[in-house]
Design a protein around this motif. Structure first.
Motif, PDB file in Angstrom:
ATOM      1  N   ALA A 199       0.826  -1.214   0.000  1.00 23.71           N
ATOM      2  CA  ALA A 199       0.000   0.000   0.000  1.00 23.71           C
ATOM      3  C   ALA A 199       0.858   1.260   0.000  1.00 23.71           C
ATOM      4  CB  ALA A 199      -0.919   0.000   1.209  1.00 23.71           C
ATOM      5  N   GLY A 200       0.614   2.136  -0.971  1.00 27.68           N
ATOM      6  CA  GLY A 200       1.314   3.406  -1.052  1.00 27.68           C
ATOM      7  C   GLY A 200       2.533   3.415  -1.940  1.00 27.68           C
ATOM      8  N   THR A 201       2.930   2.257  -2.445  1.00 22.31           N
ATOM      9  CA  THR A 201       4.086   2.181  -3.323  1.00 22.31           C
ATOM     10  C   THR A 201       3.786   2.934  -4.621  1.00 22.31           C
ATOM     11  OG1 THR A 201       4.626   0.013  -2.426  1.00 22.31           O
ATOM     12  CG2 THR A 201       5.623   0.576  -4.513  1.00 22.31           C
ATOM     13  N   PRO A 202       4.771   3.649  -5.171  1.00 22.65           N
ATOM     14  CA  PRO A 202       4.535   4.317  -6.455  1.00 22.65           C
ATOM     15  C   PRO A 202       4.134   3.314  -7.531  1.00 22.65           C
ATOM     16  CG  PRO A 202       6.597   5.067  -5.497  1.00 22.65           C
ATOM     17  CD  PRO A 202       6.108   3.930  -4.649  1.00 22.65           C
ATOM     18  N   GLY A 203       3.162   3.699  -8.329  1.00 18.94           N
ATOM     19  CA  GLY A 203       2.694   2.828  -9.383  1.00 18.94           C
ATOM     20  C   GLY A 203       1.563   1.908  -8.966  1.00 18.94           C
ATOM     21  N   THR A 204       1.057   2.063  -7.733  1.00 23.26           N
ATOM     22  CA  THR A 204      -0.082   1.279  -7.278  1.00 23.26           C
ATOM     23  C   THR A 204      -1.295   2.193  -7.128  1.00 23.26           C
ATOM     24  OG1 THR A 204       0.453   1.593  -4.937  1.00 23.26           O
ATOM     25  CG2 THR A 204       1.388  -0.342  -6.024  1.00 23.26           C
ATOM     26  N   LEU A 205      -2.457   1.583  -7.038  1.00 23.70           N
ATOM     27  CA  LEU A 205      -3.686   2.364  -6.896  1.00 23.70           C
ATOM     28  C   LEU A 205      -3.699   3.127  -5.570  1.00 23.70           C
ATOM     29  CD1 LEU A 205      -6.428   3.134  -8.051  1.00 23.70           C
ATOM     30  CD2 LEU A 205      -7.384   1.121  -6.918  1.00 23.70           C
ATOM     31  N   THR A 206      -3.231   2.503  -4.507  1.00 21.89           N
ATOM     32  CA  THR A 206      -3.204   3.204  -3.216  1.00 21.89           C
ATOM     33  C   THR A 206      -2.207   4.365  -3.232  1.00 21.89           C
ATOM     34  OG1 THR A 206      -1.668   1.543  -2.374  1.00 21.89           O
ATOM     35  CG2 THR A 206      -4.006   1.270  -1.831  1.00 21.89           C
ATOM     36  N   GLY A 207      -1.109   4.203  -3.967  1.00 19.60           N
ATOM     37  CA  GLY A 207      -0.161   5.308  -4.109  1.00 19.60           C
ATOM     38  C   GLY A 207      -0.783   6.478  -4.848  1.00 19.60           C
ATOM     39  N   LEU A 208      -1.546   6.180  -5.890  1.00 22.11           N
ATOM     40  CA  LEU A 208      -2.237   7.221  -6.646  1.00 22.11           C
ATOM     41  C   LEU A 208      -3.285   7.912  -5.779  1.00 22.11           C
ATOM     42  CD1 LEU A 208      -2.841   8.672  -9.334  1.00 22.11           C
ATOM     43  CD2 LEU A 208      -4.406   6.789  -9.861  1.00 22.11           C
ATOM     44  N   LEU A 209      -4.057   7.140  -5.027  1.00 22.81           N
ATOM     45  CA  LEU A 209      -5.075   7.725  -4.151  1.00 22.81           C
ATOM     46  C   LEU A 209      -4.455   8.594  -3.059  1.00 22.81           C
ATOM     47  CD1 LEU A 209      -7.569   4.748  -3.812  1.00 22.81           C
ATOM     48  CD2 LEU A 209      -7.803   6.806  -5.201  1.00 22.81           C
TER      49      LEU A 209
END
Length: 152
Positions: free
Chosen positions: A5-15
């Motif tokens: 969660a929160g890694t660049p390139g993931t949906l949670t990172g984008l959110l």
């Protein structure tokens, strides 16, 4: 680099980036709609800091969206180092701006026996609240970036 969660390139990172941008824009909008903000240096600093945060967050949101659209993993250690430094710098600036603006609003409301600006004081409070919410999301993001950078 692990995807969590929160890694660049993931949906949670984008959110997380979009939340930073939304809260920073809310702080700017709330402060700019008041009349007397430009008379207080801390409020001007808050607007400048939040504007930098909007630019930084929307830029990284585009990077996250690019990696999501391409379905590629984020592997660049150099780019990650830039993200870490940028997140920590904008995080420190945002915390300083939010804290100094909160000090001024406390001064107006409690120490001076009430705010004499009327409806403007509510806008100042909303702006400071949005700035702290923005900082919380920046703090989470900067910790995630540092954790990924240190683990890599």
């Amino acid at each position: 680099m692990k995807d969590f969660a929160g890694t660049p390139g993931t949906l949670t990172g984008l959110l997380l980036r979009l939340a930073q941008c939304f809260f920073a824009a809310g702080a700017i909008a709330s402060m700019v709609t008041s009349k007397g903000f430009f008379n207080v240096t801390a409020f001007c600093y808050l607007i400048a800091s939040m504007a930098l945060q909007v630019i930084w967050s929307i830029g990284l949101a585009f990077v996250d969206a690019y990696f999501l659209a391409k379905k590629k993993a984020f592997q660049s250690h150099v780019l990650l180092s830039l993200f870490v430094v940028g997140d920590w710098c904008t995080g420190i600036l945002s915390l300083a701006a939010a804290a100094s603006s909160a000090g001024i609003t406390v001064l107006y409301f409690h120490d001076m026996g009430g705010c004499s600006f009327g409806q403007e004081c509510t806008k100042f409070q909303f702006s400071v609240g949005f700035a702290f919410l923005s900082w919380i999301t920046i703090f989470i993001s900067s910790l995630i970036m540092f954790w990924i950078w240190a683990a890599g």
